[in-house]
Design an enzyme around this catalytic site. Sequence first.
Site, PDB file in Angstrom:
ATOM      1  N   GLY A   1      20.663  29.069  -7.853  1.00  0.00           N
ATOM      2  CA  GLY A   1      21.158  30.772  -7.698  1.00  0.00           C
ATOM      3  C   GLY A   1      21.182  31.074  -6.485  1.00  0.00           C
TER       4      GLY A   1
ATOM      5  N   THR B   1      16.796  35.321  -6.090  1.00  0.00           N
ATOM      6  CA  THR B   1      15.999  35.769  -7.499  1.00  0.00           C
ATOM      7  C   THR B   1      15.110  34.058  -8.527  1.00  0.00           C
ATOM      8  OG1 THR B   1      18.456  35.797  -8.323  1.00  0.00           O
ATOM      9  CG2 THR B   1      16.995  35.005 -10.067  1.00  0.00           C
TER      10      THR B   1
ATOM     11  N   CYS C   1      27.963  26.842  -2.371  1.00  0.00           N
ATOM     12  CA  CYS C   1      26.972  26.863  -1.721  1.00  0.00           C
ATOM     13  C   CYS C   1      27.001  26.272  -0.321  1.00  0.00           C
ATOM     14  CB  CYS C   1      25.225  26.467  -2.942  1.00  0.00           C
ATOM     15  SG  CYS C   1      26.011  24.997  -3.396  1.00  0.00           S
TER      16      CYS C   1
ATOM     17  N   GLU D   1      18.296  17.875  -7.886  1.00  0.00           N
ATOM     18  CA  GLU D   1      18.557  17.110  -8.820  1.00  0.00           C
ATOM     19  C   GLU D   1      19.582  15.823  -8.812  1.00  0.00           C
ATOM     20  OE1 GLU D   1      21.411  20.646 -10.147  1.00  0.00           O
ATOM     21  OE2 GLU D   1      19.246  21.570 -10.803  1.00  0.00           O
TER      22      GLU D   1
HETATM   23  P1  NAD Z   1      21.984  34.815  -9.441  1.00  0.00           P
HETATM   24  O1  NAD Z   1      20.369  34.325  -8.629  1.00  0.00           O
HETATM   25  O2  NAD Z   1      22.046  36.203  -8.495  1.00  0.00           O
HETATM   26  O3  NAD Z   1      21.687  34.589 -10.560  1.00  0.00           O
HETATM   27  C1  NAD Z   1      22.238  33.499 -10.542  1.00  0.00           C
HETATM   28  C2  NAD Z   1      21.615  32.588 -12.274  1.00  0.00           C
HETATM   29  O4  NAD Z   1      20.405  33.807 -12.537  1.00  0.00           O
HETATM   30  C3  NAD Z   1      22.010  33.705 -12.670  1.00  0.00           C
HETATM   31  O5  NAD Z   1      22.335  33.438 -14.341  1.00  0.00           O
HETATM   32  C4  NAD Z   1      21.305  34.878 -13.938  1.00  0.00           C
HETATM   33  O6  NAD Z   1      21.946  35.703 -14.445  1.00  0.00           O
HETATM   34  C5  NAD Z   1      20.025  34.713 -13.473  1.00  0.00           C
HETATM   35  N1  NAD Z   1      19.298  35.214 -12.954  1.00  0.00           N
HETATM   36  C6  NAD Z   1      18.820  36.557 -11.902  1.00  0.00           C
HETATM   37  N2  NAD Z   1      18.093  36.742 -12.662  1.00  0.00           N
HETATM   38  C7  NAD Z   1      17.567  36.698 -13.384  1.00  0.00           C
HETATM   39  C8  NAD Z   1      15.554  36.755 -13.638  1.00  0.00           C
HETATM   40  N3  NAD Z   1      15.312  37.801 -13.229  1.00  0.00           N
HETATM   41  N4  NAD Z   1      15.515  36.234 -14.875  1.00  0.00           N
HETATM   42  C9  NAD Z   1      16.309  34.799 -14.919  1.00  0.00           C
HETATM   43  N5  NAD Z   1      17.140  34.386 -14.569  1.00  0.00           N
HETATM   44  C10 NAD Z   1      18.135  35.800 -13.555  1.00  0.00           C
HETATM   45  O7  NAD Z   1      22.509  34.324  -8.327  1.00  0.00           O
HETATM   46  P2  NAD Z   1      24.282  34.336  -7.930  1.00  0.00           P
HETATM   47  O8  NAD Z   1      25.150  35.444  -7.519  1.00  0.00           O
HETATM   48  O9  NAD Z   1      24.943  34.095  -9.985  1.00  0.00           O
HETATM   49  O10 NAD Z   1      25.235  33.002  -7.238  1.00  0.00           O
HETATM   50  C11 NAD Z   1      25.163  32.679  -5.364  1.00  0.00           C
HETATM   51  C12 NAD Z   1      24.056  32.108  -5.513  1.00  0.00           C
HETATM   52  O11 NAD Z   1      23.636  30.832  -5.504  1.00  0.00           O
HETATM   53  C13 NAD Z   1      24.289  31.936  -3.553  1.00  0.00           C
HETATM   54  O12 NAD Z   1      22.610  32.252  -3.343  1.00  0.00           O
HETATM   55  C14 NAD Z   1      23.997  30.148  -3.772  1.00  0.00           C
HETATM   56  O13 NAD Z   1      24.249  30.142  -2.487  1.00  0.00           O
HETATM   57  C15 NAD Z   1      23.344  29.916  -4.969  1.00  0.00           C
HETATM   58  N6  NAD Z   1      23.770  28.662  -5.470  1.00  0.00           N
HETATM   59  C16 NAD Z   1      23.174  27.354  -4.657  1.00  0.00           C
HETATM   60  C17 NAD Z   1      23.155  25.807  -4.876  1.00  0.00           C
HETATM   61  C18 NAD Z   1      22.671  25.507  -4.981  1.00  0.00           C
HETATM   62  O14 NAD Z   1      22.932  24.596  -5.288  1.00  0.00           O
HETATM   63  N7  NAD Z   1      21.703  25.274  -3.927  1.00  0.00           N
HETATM   64  C19 NAD Z   1      25.002  25.985  -6.290  1.00  0.00           C
HETATM   65  C20 NAD Z   1      25.496  27.264  -5.825  1.00  0.00           C
HETATM   66  C21 NAD Z   1      25.299  28.520  -5.958  1.00  0.00           C
END
Ligand code: NAD
Length: 479
Positions: A225, A229, A281, A460
Amino acid sequence: MQYIHNYINGELVPAISGIYIDNVEPATGMVFSQIARSGAADVQKAYEAGKSAFESWKNLGAEKRSHILLKIAELIEQNADALAHAESQDNGKPVWLAKKMDIWRASQNIRFYATASLHASNHTYQNPDNINYTLREPLGVVACISPWNLPLYLFTWKIAPALASGNCVIAKPSELTPLTAYLFSEICIKAGLPAGVLNILHGYGYEVGEAMVSHPKIKAVSFTGGTKTGAHIAGIAAPMFKKLSLELGGKNPTIIFASADYEKALETTVRASFLNQGEICLCGSRIFVEESIYERFRNDLVEKIKKLKVGDPQDDTNFMGALVSEGHMQKVLSYIELAQQEGGTILTGGKRLQPEGRCQNGYFVEPTLIEGLSYDCRTNQEEIFGPVATITPFKTEEEVLSYANSVEYGLACSLWTNDLSQAHRIAGKIESGIVWVNCWLLRDLRTPFGGMKSSGVGREGGFEALQFFTEEKNVCIQF
Ligand code: NAD
């Protein structure tokens, strides 16, 4: 109206709160389903189910676990059309893309770990009067939390190695895209996955997600994510000494030298910037082009982008669909505004799009290319995660390396050159977890995947993920 329920102890059940969250179809802006709003009590229930199932799942052995996982992969393949439609409706991405990329990859993830776990081996260290060997044990009940951009793809990428190595799992998809995770729970039931081995909880990250991360008995958190976060989660999990894998944000460079195969670089740069609405991402959002070909490349790129069709994700002729939510669309549009304030010129795109008909209120943004920005302005430093790319000329290798490495992120780089020495030189100096030379998004699931700097901690993929979900023990025997 469809109800998206939790999957706990082998059953589909409402959240204990009894409350639901509206789930919006991004292509139309209409609510189309209701998501269970779970919290700490649901996590406890899922934990107890996982704990009861753990010993027998662990002792089932890799081969029998593999059979069940392969059955799940088969059912994903049999239901690929329905899953692709669901993914598209939930996320806004085109159905053709969901089928070709997301759903295909979800089944491949499961197949890969169902079989990789059969080939995992431990170490022995032999001496004249003693021997050491290592054992690897599953951790117990672990948490997997995934984002909305590649919903079932990333959800299964975490769950598969965790289950294959004998753990029980509590998993949470994004509250913006829960539908395929729900359909996946139905598939797991059909495939005969024993009750409690996998538990899927729905709801907000700050409620149910945080309750998972802070549960004292959950041994590991695999999170994909946003970087903010990730930092918050690390703050909770690290003092509890949980194993932590963090796959976070990116701001990836696409670097094009004059020696590159021009047409291939051009075609791929369009895909790398705008596939999945730029919501991958690994998308390249900063395009750096060597000065001698800059003007030609920029003009050709603009022409190609203008031809990209954006609209109803159900129409297979559209290359791009809708962004995931109204909030995300507003964020992307605000960055386009910021880019102009920072002195950028919009070469193409730049606006919200409201197609006629059923998608008129959907969250569509034109593919946008911006020129004339300094490498260190906010537009070029912060993750936008949408169909927005900038283009900048460079003169030397040193200059482009300093631009590319100037961001806090370090996830991926796509490098275009036909000079072999240059490719090796730059690949060695780029600060990113993956460097693609003369390609983009070419993935081999055996390779380590992850980011440097603020793009994450840990890797991963391949055996790395099986190692993450197991704990190693050394046994030393003197003869
Ligand atoms: P996000 O961080 O808002 O949410 C990701 C997940 O975390 C969701 O399921 C959300 O409900 C959960 N979450 C949010 N707050 C939390 C907390 N306090 N405790 C536990 N879980 C919590 O991210 P998003 O908007 O869903 O995704 C977009 C982001 O993900 C972008 O920054 C993107 O670059 C990143 N991403 C990274 C990869 C990678 O492999 N590096 C892959 C895909 C997406």
